[in-house]
Scaffold this motif. Structure first.
Motif, short mmCIF file in Angstrom:
data_model
loop_
_atom_site.label_atom_id
_atom_site.label_comp_id
_atom_site.label_asym_id
_atom_site.label_seq_id
_atom_site.Cartn_x
_atom_site.Cartn_y
_atom_site.Cartn_z
N ILE A 1 0.84 -1.20 0.00
CA ILE A 1 0.00 0.00 0.00
C ILE A 1 0.87 1.25 0.00
CG2 ILE A 1 -1.70 1.33 1.32
CD1 ILE A 1 -2.72 -1.38 2.42
N VAL B 1 -8.27 0.65 -0.66
CA VAL B 1 -8.03 -0.61 0.05
C VAL B 1 -9.35 -1.23 0.48
CG1 VAL B 1 -6.90 -1.66 2.05
CG2 VAL B 1 -5.80 0.24 0.85
N ASN C 1 -3.88 -0.65 7.91
CA ASN C 1 -3.92 -0.01 6.60
C ASN C 1 -3.69 1.50 6.70
OD1 ASN C 1 -4.39 -2.45 5.30
ND2 ASN C 1 -6.60 -2.27 5.47
#
Length: 323
Positions: free
Chosen positions: A265, A279, A290
């Motif tokens: 990411i 995401v 995340n």
């Protein structure tokens, strides 16, 4: 709590979170199981509480189930959410039959979306793909009409070519391009990404872990019922060789004290201020990990190692992104 940066979606677009939440996996799509709806709603609300306002859905995700879910999650807090909706795909029994991009169909689709979401206006509305079955002028022109009517705020496009992007933008200004992008899928760097940047169009990048390849959890061979088996990237020697590449990613992640998913990411995030990692998650427990990925920075040596190991074409085989 991580402070999510805000960016303009495109050169002249609205202010949105630099990290987007993909809601697709909260609904049964392509035969996937139904998730815990209460947990999914809580995940969306926790994302909003954390400053993630970009919510991505589609009218064909679970035959409207996903829009209903998002609608429940944003009830009473519409101003906290920026809603992105894809349209055009026709499904039956979890199988995609094709596209319907006729103006009459688009006008029908959006009315159902507005009702399911419980809102008056969709922030970003986009055909999920373009297949030349309907003139682009009719597809983009219909969304432009919906913008004039106040049912849509901004035009988006998804999974198209550089030439199509230029043409769409000539018909009506495109605010955002949604496209698959990861260390393993870099083919768009040659033409599509430069055109989006030139035109001042924001990029919403999904599939950051390349269907799980970059998560660090995948082993060869896959389980027989794994959906990835449909793609040559995940078959036979291709998968074995590709997982050897992933070992480099896993080592860099270990050295930095982060997970391979966070690294994947973070790499997408580092490709530019105009690029938003999108995401997918359906559990609140995934949010902190995340979000922390958005704070990760790389040394020049780390970037060089990643870009060398995952140079365009380094990953063997294809997925639907190479169609």
């Amino acid at each position: 709590m991580t402070n999510i940066t805000k960016i303009n979606l495109g050169q002249n677009g609205p202010l949105v979170s630099k990290l987007g939440l993909g809601c697709m996996r909260m609904s049964p799509v392509f035969g996937s199981p139904v998730r815990d709806e209460t947990e999914s709603i809580a995940t969306i609300q926790s994302a909003l509480d954390s400053g993630i306002n970009f919510l991505n859905t589609g009218d064909f995700y679970g035959a409207g189930h996903n829009e209903l879910l998002v609608g429940k999650a944003i009830k009473g807090r519409r101003d906290d959410a920026f809603i992105s909706v894809k349209f055009g795909a026709i499904f039956y029994n979890s199988q995609m039959l094709g596209l319907d991009l006729r103006p009459v169909a688009i006008k029908n689709f959006i009315n159902y979306s507005l009702v399911r979401l419980g809102i008056d206006t969709i922030d970003l509305y986009q055909p999920c793909r373009l297949d030349n079955s309907v003139p682009m002028e009719d597809v983009i022109g219909t969304v432009a009409d919906l913008i004039k009517e106040g049912k849509v705020r901004y035009l988006g496009v998804s999974e198209i070519t550089a030439d199509q992007l230029r043409k769409a933008n000539d018909i009506h200004p495109v605010t955002a391009l949604e496209i698959g992008y990861s260390l393993a899928d870099r083919q768009i760097e040659n033409d599509l990404l430069p055109v989006a940047k030139e035109l001042g169009i924001g990029v919403v990048a999904f599939a950051n872990t390349a269907e799980g390849l970059l998560s660090g959890d995948m082993k060869a061979p896959l389980e027989p019922d794994a959906y990835q088996n449909h793609f040559t990237r995940f078959q036979g020697e291709n998968l074995v060789k590709n997982l050897e590449k992933v070992e480099v990613l896993k080592q860099i992640a270990r050295d930095k004290g982060i997970t391979p998913t966070q690294l994947a990411i973070a790499w997408v995030n580092a490709q530019g201020n105009h690029i938003m990692p999108l995401v997918s998650m359906s559990r609140r427990s995934r949010l902190p990990e995340n979000m922390r990925a958005m704070e990760i920075v790389f040394t020049p040596e780390e970037i060089n190692a990643l870009n060398t190991n995952f140079a365009p074409g380094a990953i063997l085989g294809g997925t639907y992104l190479q169609r």
